[in-house]
Design an enzyme around this catalytic site. Structure first.
Site, PDB file in Angstrom:
ATOM      1  N   LYS A   1       0.868  -1.188   0.000  1.00 26.02           N
ATOM      2  CA  LYS A   1       0.000   0.000   0.000  1.00 26.02           C
ATOM      3  C   LYS A   1       0.897   1.227   0.000  1.00 26.02           C
ATOM      4  O   LYS A   1       2.040   1.166   0.464  1.00 26.02           O
ATOM      5  CB  LYS A   1      -0.884   0.004   1.258  1.00 26.02           C
ATOM      6  CG  LYS A   1      -2.126   0.849   1.148  1.00 26.02           C
ATOM      7  CD  LYS A   1      -3.279   0.152   0.451  1.00 26.02           C
ATOM      8  CE  LYS A   1      -4.424   1.122   0.190  1.00 26.02           C
ATOM      9  NZ  LYS A   1      -5.637   0.443  -0.268  1.00 26.02           N
TER      10      LYS A   1
ATOM     11  N   ASP B   1      -7.101   4.571  -4.302  1.00 27.72           N
ATOM     12  CA  ASP B   1      -7.713   4.445  -2.981  1.00 27.72           C
ATOM     13  C   ASP B   1      -8.290   5.838  -2.703  1.00 27.72           C
ATOM     14  O   ASP B   1      -8.546   6.596  -3.655  1.00 27.72           O
ATOM     15  CB  ASP B   1      -6.658   4.033  -1.930  1.00 27.72           C
ATOM     16  CG  ASP B   1      -7.280   3.623  -0.595  1.00 27.72           C
ATOM     17  OD1 ASP B   1      -7.691   2.460  -0.462  1.00 27.72           O
ATOM     18  OD2 ASP B   1      -7.395   4.465   0.323  1.00 27.72           O
TER      19      ASP B   1
HETATM   20  P1  NDP Z   1     -12.848   8.124  -2.489  1.00 29.17           P
HETATM   21  O1  NDP Z   1     -11.778   9.124  -2.288  1.00 29.17           O
HETATM   22  O2  NDP Z   1     -13.395   7.897  -3.844  1.00 29.17           O
HETATM   23  O3  NDP Z   1     -14.085   8.446  -1.535  1.00 29.17           O
HETATM   24  C1  NDP Z   1     -13.933   8.514  -0.154  1.00 29.17           C
HETATM   25  C2  NDP Z   1     -15.246   8.957   0.461  1.00 29.17           C
HETATM   26  O4  NDP Z   1     -15.160   8.806   1.867  1.00 29.17           O
HETATM   27  C3  NDP Z   1     -15.549  10.426   0.197  1.00 29.17           C
HETATM   28  O5  NDP Z   1     -16.927  10.614   0.152  1.00 29.17           O
HETATM   29  C4  NDP Z   1     -14.935  11.105   1.402  1.00 29.17           C
HETATM   30  O6  NDP Z   1     -15.525  12.352   1.736  1.00 29.17           O
HETATM   31  C5  NDP Z   1     -15.240  10.086   2.493  1.00 29.17           C
HETATM   32  N1  NDP Z   1     -14.205  10.184   3.540  1.00 29.17           N
HETATM   33  C6  NDP Z   1     -12.883   9.916   3.404  1.00 29.17           C
HETATM   34  N2  NDP Z   1     -12.226  10.148   4.550  1.00 29.17           N
HETATM   35  C7  NDP Z   1     -13.159  10.569   5.410  1.00 29.17           C
HETATM   36  C8  NDP Z   1     -13.115  10.948   6.777  1.00 29.17           C
HETATM   37  N3  NDP Z   1     -11.960  10.968   7.464  1.00 29.17           N
HETATM   38  N4  NDP Z   1     -14.293  11.298   7.370  1.00 29.17           N
HETATM   39  C9  NDP Z   1     -15.455  11.280   6.667  1.00 29.17           C
HETATM   40  N5  NDP Z   1     -15.552  10.942   5.386  1.00 29.17           N
HETATM   41  C10 NDP Z   1     -14.432  10.583   4.760  1.00 29.17           C
HETATM   42  O7  NDP Z   1     -12.258   6.748  -1.878  1.00 29.17           O
HETATM   43  P2  NDP Z   1     -12.730   5.256  -2.160  1.00 29.17           P
HETATM   44  O8  NDP Z   1     -14.192   5.200  -2.345  1.00 29.17           O
HETATM   45  O9  NDP Z   1     -11.825   4.710  -3.196  1.00 29.17           O
HETATM   46  O10 NDP Z   1     -12.318   4.543  -0.790  1.00 29.17           O
HETATM   47  C11 NDP Z   1     -13.216   4.460   0.334  1.00 29.17           C
HETATM   48  C12 NDP Z   1     -12.779   3.335   1.254  1.00 29.17           C
HETATM   49  O11 NDP Z   1     -12.786   2.104   0.526  1.00 29.17           O
HETATM   50  C13 NDP Z   1     -11.370   3.453   1.831  1.00 29.17           C
HETATM   51  O12 NDP Z   1     -11.359   2.882   3.124  1.00 29.17           O
HETATM   52  C14 NDP Z   1     -10.540   2.589   0.897  1.00 29.17           C
HETATM   53  O13 NDP Z   1      -9.357   2.114   1.520  1.00 29.17           O
HETATM   54  C15 NDP Z   1     -11.520   1.453   0.644  1.00 29.17           C
HETATM   55  N6  NDP Z   1     -11.270   0.662  -0.552  1.00 29.17           N
HETATM   56  C16 NDP Z   1     -11.198   1.245  -1.793  1.00 29.17           C
HETATM   57  C17 NDP Z   1     -10.991   0.476  -2.904  1.00 29.17           C
HETATM   58  C18 NDP Z   1     -11.030   1.042  -4.281  1.00 29.17           C
HETATM   59  O14 NDP Z   1     -11.009   0.243  -5.239  1.00 29.17           O
HETATM   60  N7  NDP Z   1     -11.111   2.351  -4.463  1.00 29.17           N
HETATM   61  C19 NDP Z   1     -10.747  -0.982  -2.802  1.00 29.17           C
HETATM   62  C20 NDP Z   1     -10.933  -1.518  -1.454  1.00 29.17           C
HETATM   63  C21 NDP Z   1     -11.160  -0.695  -0.393  1.00 29.17           C
HETATM   64  P3  NDP Z   1     -14.701  13.739   1.459  1.00 29.17           P
HETATM   65  O15 NDP Z   1     -14.678  13.864  -0.026  1.00 29.17           O
HETATM   66  O16 NDP Z   1     -15.474  14.766   2.164  1.00 29.17           O
HETATM   67  O17 NDP Z   1     -13.331  13.499   2.042  1.00 29.17           O
END
Ligand code: NDP
Length: 454
Positions: free
Chosen positions: A134, A174
């Site tokens: 990662k 991510d």
């Molecule tokens: P994105 O950046 O596309 O979206 C993240 C979302 O979560 C946004 O809406 C963001 O809001 C919100 N968010 C992030 N951090 C916080 C926080 N500290 N408090 C509140 N809201 C938060 O990321 P992904 O959708 O790609 O990833 C989301 C999760 O899924 C992560 O845990 C990632 O590790 C996991 N994941 C992702 C994969 C992938 O293929 N993308 C694969 C497997 C797991 P804001 O914009 O306001 O920050």
């Protein structure tokens, strides 16, 4: 610091745990991820002393390589900015290091190590030949122009490229890293190396070697895994009220696929608050606001009209639901949130995000009989489809959406089956946490034994 363990650890596992705490001070997320895996492994070390003799656990908790580097770049005002970059190459027993890159201000070594550690087990569980790693940076892309994001990505890759390769280490996206960022990084990799090595990064746009369904894969996989879990107890998602947290890549497509399974997805969120849409989320509008305009869920509520309301600053877990899909970030469902979910009639929680549920919340949910799918299993569809992207890049092929989606669904059903059978075999039927941890561990441990002390 993480909670106290659910049950006391076997003394061999407790010794490993103490060593991890001492060697990685202050890295609470990493401690939590390790503890959660160790809690599941008591029956495994009892049955397989060879893993203990070969110090597999100690080796698994120590990354093979950790890279930390400076990322200098220039903002639109001409000021020099400095961020810190990370890549933790955790374990390559099963294949090249594989795992995403996160750009978020909360990134530090402890976050990257927790994610890399989880990734090792998740990738093993997928049954595909990929190791775990990662990376990321404390860079915050929110509010930055395209030019700033591109300059940052180019500088990040200028240092990272020497550690990557389609047979060595293959990053993906991510939090904060999507197709745009992967494109800029791939462009810089290509320029520096003079190689069109598409298999070095996954999550690329379709026009530059990306795979169909990669964008949707993590979210789709979460919904499919949830449906499998419900089916195993004679239920389904159809007609059930679902709440999703986050509104990024994973959240949007988990919501879309849940709707296709007949669920009513009524809420999602971002770090500014949440939106409740009793008519069911309009995924087309959500994608328009979040993906194309890089807007907020508050903008979605305004555009959607009177049926939708935005709650500034609140937790989305205040909204009652039967199925909760946390798809934002780590430790977002706390003990009190879990208590509220149980009270509101929740029957299943599936982790789209990595480690979004605190140990206390997991104990409360599982104790109340709520079905619980850990991220290692439920969100493995993203990395699995990345491995399919690598296959297509290696053979210079491209598959259709339908074919790739069918492969993804088959993989998710396989992961569900592996978790369920392994949990039963090791004395914890219905415990998907134990099933995922044990099945992932055994696959990696056996490969490590076969490779000798390397
Ligand atoms: P994105 O950046 O596309 O979206 C993240 C979302 O979560 C946004 O809406 C963001 O809001 C919100 N968010 C992030 N951090 C916080 C926080 N500290 N408090 C509140 N809201 C938060 O990321 P992904 O959708 O790609 O990833 C989301 C999760 O899924 C992560 O845990 C990632 O590790 C996991 N994941 C992702 C994969 C992938 O293929 N993308 C694969 C497997 C797991 P804001 O914009 O306001 O920050």
């Amino acid at each position: 610091m993480s909670d106290s363990p659910r049950r006391p650890l076997d003394e061999r596992l407790a010794a490993v745990h103490c060593q991890v705490l001492a060697r990685n001070p202050g890295e609470s997320e990493f401690h939590q991820a390790v503890e959660e895996v160790l809690e599941s492994l008591g029956p495994v070390v009892a049955k397989h002393p060879e893993y203990v003799e070969a110090a597999i656990l100690e080796r698994l908790c120590e990354p093979e390589r950790q890279i930390i580097f400076r990322v200098p770049w220039v903002d639109d005002a001409g000021a020099v900015r400095i961020n810190r970059g990370f890549r933790v190459e955790f374990n390559s027993a099963l294949g090249p290091y594989k795992g995403g890159i996160r750009f978020h201000p909360s990134v530090y070594a402890g976050v990257i190590k927790f994610l890399g550690f989880e990734q090792v087990f998740k990738n093993a569980l997928s049954g595909l030949p990929i190791g775990g790693g990662k990376g990321g940076s404390d860079f915050d892309p929110r509010g930055r122009s395209d030019g700033e994001v591109m300059r940052f990505c180019q500088s990040f890759m200028t240092e990272l490229h020497r550690h990557l390769g389609e047979h060595t280490d293959v990053p993906a996206g991510d939090i904060g890293v999507g197709e745009r960022e992967i494109g800029y990084m791939f462009g810089q990799y290509k320029r520096i190396t003079n190689r069109y090595e598409s298999g070095v990064l996954t999550g690329k746009g379709i026009g530059v070697g990306g795979a169909q369904v990669r964008r949707e894969a993590t979210g789709y996989g979460v919904a499919v895994f949830t449906e499998e879990m419900l089916k195993a107890t004679g239920r389904s998602m159809s007609g059930r009220r679902v709440v999703v947290s986050g509104s990024g890549n994973v959240a949007i497509y988990a919501a879309e696929r849940a709707q296709r399974l007949g669920a009513e997805v009524v809420a999602c969120s971002d770090s500014g608050g949440y939106v409740v849409d009793d008519g069911g989320l309009d995924i087309g509008l959500l994608r328009q606001v979040k993906e194309r305009e890089r807007g907020r869920v508050a903008d979605y509520a305004t555009r959607r009209g009177p049926g939708a309301r935005h709650v500034e600053g609140g937790s989305v877990w205040e909204v009652p639901c039967e199925i909760a899909l946390p798809c934002a970030t780590q430790n977002e469902i706390t003990g009190p949130d879990a208590a509220r979910l149980i009270e509101g009639g929740c029957i299943a929680v599936a982790e789209g995000a990595n480690m979004p549920t605190t140990p206390e919340a997991v104990r409360l949910l599982t104790g109340a009989g709520v079905l619980f799918a850990p991220g290692k299993a439920a969100n493995a569809g993203g990395v699995a489809t990345s491995a399919l992207e690598m296959q297509q890049n290696a053979s210079r092929d491209s598959w259709t959406f339908e074919y790739t989606e069918a492969r993804l669904e088959e993989i998710m059903r396989g992961i569900h089956e592996r978790c369920a059978t392994t949990a039963a075999e090791y004395g914890s039927p219905g415990d998907y946490v134990a099933g995922a941890n044990i099945a992932g561990f055994i696959a990696v441990a056996d490969a490590m034994l076969a490779l000798g002390l390397v």
